[in-house]
Design a protein around this motif. Structure first.
Motif, short mmCIF file in Angstrom:
data_model
loop_
_atom_site.label_atom_id
_atom_site.label_comp_id
_atom_site.label_asym_id
_atom_site.label_seq_id
_atom_site.Cartn_x
_atom_site.Cartn_y
_atom_site.Cartn_z
N TRP A 70 0.87 -1.17 0.00
CA TRP A 70 0.00 0.00 0.00
C TRP A 70 0.90 1.22 0.00
O TRP A 70 2.11 1.10 0.23
CB TRP A 70 -0.93 -0.01 1.21
CG TRP A 70 -0.26 0.31 2.51
CD1 TRP A 70 0.47 -0.55 3.30
CD2 TRP A 70 -0.24 1.57 3.18
NE1 TRP A 70 0.94 0.09 4.40
CE2 TRP A 70 0.52 1.40 4.37
CE3 TRP A 70 -0.77 2.83 2.90
CZ2 TRP A 70 0.75 2.44 5.26
CZ3 TRP A 70 -0.55 3.85 3.80
CH2 TRP A 70 0.20 3.66 4.96
N SER A 71 0.32 2.37 -0.26
CA SER A 71 1.14 3.58 -0.32
C SER A 71 0.36 4.79 0.15
O SER A 71 -0.85 4.87 -0.04
CB SER A 71 1.62 3.82 -1.75
OG SER A 71 2.45 4.96 -1.82
N TYR A 72 1.10 5.71 0.74
CA TYR A 72 0.54 7.02 1.10
C TYR A 72 1.03 8.08 0.11
O TYR A 72 1.02 9.26 0.38
CB TYR A 72 0.91 7.40 2.54
CG TYR A 72 2.39 7.33 2.84
CD1 TYR A 72 3.25 8.37 2.50
CD2 TYR A 72 2.92 6.22 3.48
CE1 TYR A 72 4.61 8.31 2.79
CE2 TYR A 72 4.27 6.15 3.78
CZ TYR A 72 5.10 7.18 3.43
OH TYR A 72 6.44 7.11 3.71
N ASP A 87 5.16 11.01 -6.57
CA ASP A 87 5.53 10.51 -5.25
C ASP A 87 5.19 11.46 -4.11
O ASP A 87 5.57 11.21 -2.97
CB ASP A 87 7.02 10.15 -5.23
CG ASP A 87 7.30 8.82 -5.94
OD1 ASP A 87 6.36 8.01 -6.06
OD2 ASP A 87 8.44 8.61 -6.37
N ASN A 88 4.44 12.55 -4.42
CA ASN A 88 4.03 13.42 -3.33
C ASN A 88 3.04 12.66 -2.44
O ASN A 88 2.35 11.74 -2.88
CB ASN A 88 3.44 14.74 -3.85
CG ASN A 88 2.40 14.55 -4.92
OD1 ASN A 88 2.52 13.67 -5.76
ND2 ASN A 88 1.37 15.36 -4.90
N THR A 89 2.98 13.04 -1.16
CA THR A 89 2.19 12.28 -0.20
C THR A 89 0.71 12.68 -0.23
O THR A 89 0.35 13.78 -0.61
CB THR A 89 2.74 12.45 1.23
OG1 THR A 89 2.75 13.83 1.58
CG2 THR A 89 4.16 11.89 1.34
N VAL A 94 -8.50 13.37 3.33
CA VAL A 94 -9.25 13.60 2.09
C VAL A 94 -8.92 12.62 0.96
O VAL A 94 -9.71 12.46 0.04
CB VAL A 94 -9.07 15.05 1.58
CG1 VAL A 94 -9.63 16.05 2.56
CG2 VAL A 94 -7.62 15.35 1.27
N ASP A 95 -7.76 11.98 1.01
CA ASP A 95 -7.32 11.10 -0.07
C ASP A 95 -7.41 9.63 0.34
O ASP A 95 -7.22 9.30 1.51
CB ASP A 95 -5.85 11.39 -0.42
CG ASP A 95 -5.63 12.78 -0.97
OD1 ASP A 95 -6.44 13.21 -1.82
OD2 ASP A 95 -4.66 13.43 -0.54
N PHE A 133 -9.63 3.48 0.21
CA PHE A 133 -8.55 2.85 -0.54
C PHE A 133 -8.88 2.88 -2.02
O PHE A 133 -10.02 2.68 -2.40
CB PHE A 133 -8.36 1.40 -0.11
CG PHE A 133 -8.31 1.19 1.37
CD1 PHE A 133 -7.23 1.61 2.12
CD2 PHE A 133 -9.37 0.59 2.04
CE1 PHE A 133 -7.19 1.43 3.49
CE2 PHE A 133 -9.34 0.40 3.41
CZ PHE A 133 -8.25 0.82 4.13
N ASP A 134 -7.87 3.12 -2.85
CA ASP A 134 -7.96 3.03 -4.30
C ASP A 134 -6.89 2.07 -4.78
O ASP A 134 -5.85 1.90 -4.13
CB ASP A 134 -7.68 4.39 -4.96
CG ASP A 134 -8.92 5.22 -5.19
OD1 ASP A 134 -10.02 4.81 -4.75
OD2 ASP A 134 -8.80 6.29 -5.80
#
Length: 176
Positions: A70-72, A87-89, A94-95, A133-134
């Motif tokens: 997974w990633s933030y 690669d910005n967080t 909201v995301d 989650f996407d």
């Protein structure tokens, strides 16, 4: 079998696993030309996930048999060499967190490995404050994600060398 965070030393084994998984397990959904073109760009190791400690492997007797994470960060799918990476967080308020890069070694499917990694990813992302989650699903991966409540949002085409493209289904899920 043991689940653990991937390490940089795992990269050669991960590359081999991903290549084998793509070429064998995705053969019913994508042409050989699509699979070959996708390796290393659409499908491959994303070292940022390893550095962020959000990529997991399952080992059996010292052999990696499955991986996923997974990633933030904003990037939805792809390896280090994919153009247009972001690669910005993300802001968990909201995301949605990104579920990323699941691959299983041929011969190890239907043993709950993808489910085990997905559950670990969702728990880790939730602990980091994410409530949604996407993911960018391959056609092969859609049944796994649907079984865990993910719903299709849109289908896009990952553009690849030689004028080829690969359908990717963006799917999403919100925690109740």
């Amino acid at each position: 079998m043991s689940l653990r965070p991937a390490q940089m030393a795992d990269i050669p084994a991960l590359k081999a696993l991903i290549n084998e998984s793509v070429m064998v397990l995705q053969a019913d959904d994508y042409s050989e030309a699509q699979r070959q073109a996708a390796l290393g760009t659409v499908f491959g190791v994303d070292t940022q996930l390893i550095l962020d400690q959000t990529y997991f492997v399952i080992e059996r007797d010292g052999q990696i048999v499955a991986c996923g994470g997974w990633s933030y960060r904003r990037t939805l799918y792809g390896a280090d060499a994919l153009a247009g990476r972001e690669d910005n967080t993300l802001d968990p308020k909201v995301d949605p967190a990104r579920i990323r890069a699941f691959f299983v070694k041929p011969g190890w499917t239907r043993r709950g490995l993808g489910s085990q990694i997905l559950t670990a990813c969702e728990a880790a992302a939730e602990a980091a404050g994410f409530r949604r989650f996407d993911l960018g699903a391959t056609l092969t991966g859609i049944p796994l994600y649907q079984a865990y409540g993910y719903e299709p949002i849109e289908t896009t085409q990952a553009q690849m060398a030689g004028g080829l493209s690969l359908p990717i289904v963006r799917m999403g899920k919100a925690l109740s």
